[in-house]
Design a protein around this motif. Structure first.
Motif, short mmCIF file in Angstrom:
data_model
loop_
_atom_site.label_atom_id
_atom_site.label_comp_id
_atom_site.label_asym_id
_atom_site.label_seq_id
_atom_site.Cartn_x
_atom_site.Cartn_y
_atom_site.Cartn_z
N TRP A 170 -30.58 -16.87 -33.10
CA TRP A 170 -30.44 -15.51 -33.63
C TRP A 170 -31.11 -14.54 -32.67
O TRP A 170 -32.12 -14.86 -32.06
CB TRP A 170 -31.08 -15.39 -35.01
N ILE A 171 -30.52 -13.34 -32.55
CA ILE A 171 -31.09 -12.31 -31.69
C ILE A 171 -31.16 -11.02 -32.50
O ILE A 171 -30.24 -10.69 -33.25
CB ILE A 171 -30.25 -12.12 -30.41
N GLY A 172 -32.27 -10.32 -32.41
CA GLY A 172 -32.45 -9.08 -33.16
C GLY A 172 -31.71 -7.93 -32.53
O GLY A 172 -31.72 -7.75 -31.31
N ARG A 173 -31.04 -7.14 -33.35
CA ARG A 173 -30.33 -5.94 -32.91
C ARG A 173 -30.55 -4.85 -33.93
O ARG A 173 -30.82 -5.11 -35.09
CB ARG A 173 -28.81 -6.19 -32.79
N THR A 174 -30.41 -3.62 -33.52
CA THR A 174 -30.53 -2.49 -34.42
C THR A 174 -29.22 -1.72 -34.41
O THR A 174 -28.72 -1.35 -33.35
CB THR A 174 -31.67 -1.56 -33.98
N TYR A 175 -28.67 -1.50 -35.59
CA TYR A 175 -27.44 -0.74 -35.74
C TYR A 175 -27.62 0.28 -36.84
O TYR A 175 -28.43 0.10 -37.74
CB TYR A 175 -26.27 -1.67 -36.12
#
Length: 112
Positions: A49-54
């Motif tokens: 899993w990789i953290g992203r901001t949307y």
């Protein structure tokens, strides 16, 4: 008395007035030190899993929360990151030419 002598005398006086630091008797082994915080067993520490901001609209987020709460009451656990991952994965497969009806059926709580 020269300035150098005065400075040396001041340093010696200051050192004498400071308490002596105690030497550590034995260093702690890694087992003895307690780690702070939660254990690392969530998505944040999972290399898959990789953290992203949307950004999403507030109404959309509230509607998603409401629907996820309904699913939880039905005994179906799904969090936002898993939902977004499934939707993005379905979109990629659709862009690659797979049937969108089948893909939506994979992530829908309803049986189509």
């Amino acid at each position: 008395m020269s300035q150098d002598d005065m400075f040396q005398k001041l340093v010696k006086t200051h050192r004498k007035s400071q308490p002596q630091k105690k030497q550590a008797t034995t260093p702690k082994t890694p087992r003895e030190t307690k780690r702070r915080g939660r254990p690392a067993n969530g998505k944040r520490s999972d290399p898959n899993w990789i953290g992203r901001t949307y950004y999403v609209q507030t109404e959309t987020d509230l509607d998603v929360e409401e629907q996820l709460l309904k699913l939880k009451r039905e005994g179906k656990e799904l969090d936002k990151s898993e939902l977004v991952d499934a939707l993005l994965g379905a979109w990629v497969k659709w862009r690659q030419g797979e049937d969108s009806e089948i893909l939506i059926g994979e992530i829908s709580p309803r049986q189509i």
